[in-house]
Enzyme design. Structure first.
Site, mmCIF file in Angstrom:
data_model
loop_
_atom_site.group_PDB
_atom_site.id
_atom_site.type_symbol
_atom_site.label_atom_id
_atom_site.label_comp_id
_atom_site.label_asym_id
_atom_site.label_seq_id
_atom_site.Cartn_x
_atom_site.Cartn_y
_atom_site.Cartn_z
ATOM 1 N N LYS A 14 25.192 -57.243 -7.138
ATOM 2 C CA LYS A 14 25.203 -58.702 -6.981
ATOM 3 C C LYS A 14 26.427 -59.147 -6.190
ATOM 4 C CE LYS A 14 23.244 -60.369 -11.280
ATOM 5 N NZ LYS A 14 23.612 -61.224 -12.408
ATOM 6 N N ASP A 41 29.663 -63.292 -22.952
ATOM 7 C CA ASP A 41 28.432 -63.046 -23.704
ATOM 8 C C ASP A 41 27.286 -63.782 -23.028
ATOM 9 O OD1 ASP A 41 29.697 -61.529 -25.576
ATOM 10 O OD2 ASP A 41 30.089 -63.229 -26.919
ATOM 11 N N ASP A 70 22.552 -65.995 -13.042
ATOM 12 C CA ASP A 70 21.843 -65.202 -14.033
ATOM 13 C C ASP A 70 20.474 -64.955 -13.431
ATOM 14 O OD1 ASP A 70 22.192 -63.857 -16.522
ATOM 15 O OD2 ASP A 70 20.590 -65.101 -17.323
ATOM 16 N N ARG A 182 18.072 -64.371 -5.061
ATOM 17 C CA ARG A 182 19.503 -64.688 -4.997
ATOM 18 C C ARG A 182 19.846 -65.345 -3.663
ATOM 19 N NH1 ARG A 182 20.675 -60.267 -6.336
ATOM 20 N NH2 ARG A 182 20.448 -60.696 -8.551
HETATM 21 P P1 IMP Z 1 22.339 -60.399 -15.280
HETATM 22 O O1 IMP Z 1 23.596 -59.738 -14.813
HETATM 23 O O2 IMP Z 1 22.338 -60.724 -16.721
HETATM 24 O O3 IMP Z 1 21.971 -61.566 -14.418
HETATM 25 O O4 IMP Z 1 21.214 -59.278 -15.127
HETATM 26 C C1 IMP Z 1 20.377 -59.241 -14.053
HETATM 27 C C2 IMP Z 1 19.523 -57.978 -14.124
HETATM 28 O O5 IMP Z 1 18.258 -58.298 -13.550
HETATM 29 C C3 IMP Z 1 20.095 -56.846 -13.281
HETATM 30 O O6 IMP Z 1 20.916 -55.992 -14.030
HETATM 31 C C4 IMP Z 1 18.827 -56.153 -12.801
HETATM 32 O O7 IMP Z 1 18.338 -55.312 -13.790
HETATM 33 C C5 IMP Z 1 17.848 -57.320 -12.634
HETATM 34 N N1 IMP Z 1 17.970 -57.890 -11.278
HETATM 35 C C6 IMP Z 1 18.414 -59.125 -10.924
HETATM 36 N N2 IMP Z 1 18.381 -59.288 -9.587
HETATM 37 C C7 IMP Z 1 17.944 -58.121 -9.073
HETATM 38 C C8 IMP Z 1 17.720 -57.669 -7.739
HETATM 39 O O8 IMP Z 1 17.958 -58.358 -6.730
HETATM 40 N N3 IMP Z 1 17.262 -56.428 -7.626
HETATM 41 C C9 IMP Z 1 16.997 -55.633 -8.693
HETATM 42 N N4 IMP Z 1 17.203 -55.986 -9.952
HETATM 43 C C10 IMP Z 1 17.672 -57.232 -10.153
#
Ligand code: IMP
Length: 197
Positions: A14, A41, A70, A182
């Site tokens: 990210k 959290d 998120d 994103r």
């Molecule tokens: P967060 O950090 O709680 O937002 O978790 C997002 C999770 O969603 C990531 O760890 C991935 O497993 C999945 N995810 C979100 N965006 C992507 C992307 O662009 N490609 C692949 N997986 C994604």
């Protein structure tokens, strides 16, 4: 307008994508790890609540404007799962490989494999900001039966973009940033930022 932002994430995939998209704006971005900010959290059932919590946490500790996202993958036939639990779908410690394996197992031979990635971006000027900027983005596609490609991160090897006929892990970064949840959310956020001046 400000010229420095802390990104409320420790996810290298990210951070790379957000940095690429914001680079042309001349805004210096730094990950929260550069300030010793621990992960916030994410106890909530909605993406927006988790994003607000992450941005408030990073802005509060650093005193800088904070950008949080998120995001996750939502599969139609699974009622939107893994959703907010995408990062830890297969439990702790979080692992992209185990998450992907679990998704394939849960879907089994199902025909309906429609899914979308979702992202909500929040920008808080400070921890008590009563008017955070909020933008969301969606990327529709489908879940393959086996992984393809070596780029991207997370569920990308299983996520097929129907327009390009390639997975998120096969698209070159500029293409992924153009199509992705994103990328779309960030573009809208940047527009909102410009409008607010
Ligand atoms: P967060 O950090 O709680 O937002 O978790 C997002 C999770 O969603 C990531 O760890 C991935 O497993 C999945 N995810 C979100 N965006 C992507 C992307 O662009 N490609 C692949 N997986 C994604």
């Amino acid at each position: 307008m400000f010229n420095k932002l802390v990104i409320a994430s420790n996810n290298p995939g990210k951070l790379r994508e957000i940095g690429e998209i914001l680079a042309p704006l001349g805004i210096e971005v730094a990950p929260q790890s550069a300030f010793g900010v621990p992960e916030a959290d994410e106890p909530y059932d909605t993406f927006i609540e988790n994003a607000l919590a992450k941005a408030r946490h990073a802005a509060g500790i650093t005193g800088l404007p904070a950008l949080a996202d998120d995001s996750g993958i939502c599969v139609d036939t699974l009622g939107g799962a893994p959703g907010v639990h995408s990062a830890r779908y297969a439990g702790e410690p979080r692992s992209d490989a185990r998450n992907n394996a679990k998704l394939l197992e849960v879907l089994g031979g199902r025909q309906d494999r429609q899914a979308h990635y979702y992202c909500v971006m929040v920008l808080m000027r400070h921890a008590q900001d009563p008017q955070p900027l909020i933008a969301e983005g969606l990327w529709r596609g489908e879940i393959l039966r086996a992984p393809r490609g070596s780029g991207g991160f997370g569920y990308d090897p299983l996520f097929l973009d129907p327009l390009f006929g390639q997975t998120g892990a096969e698209l070159v970064p500029a293409q992924k940033n153009l199509m992705s949840h994103r990328g779309k959310a960030l573009a809208l956020l940047v527009d909102a930022l410009r409008q607010r001046g």
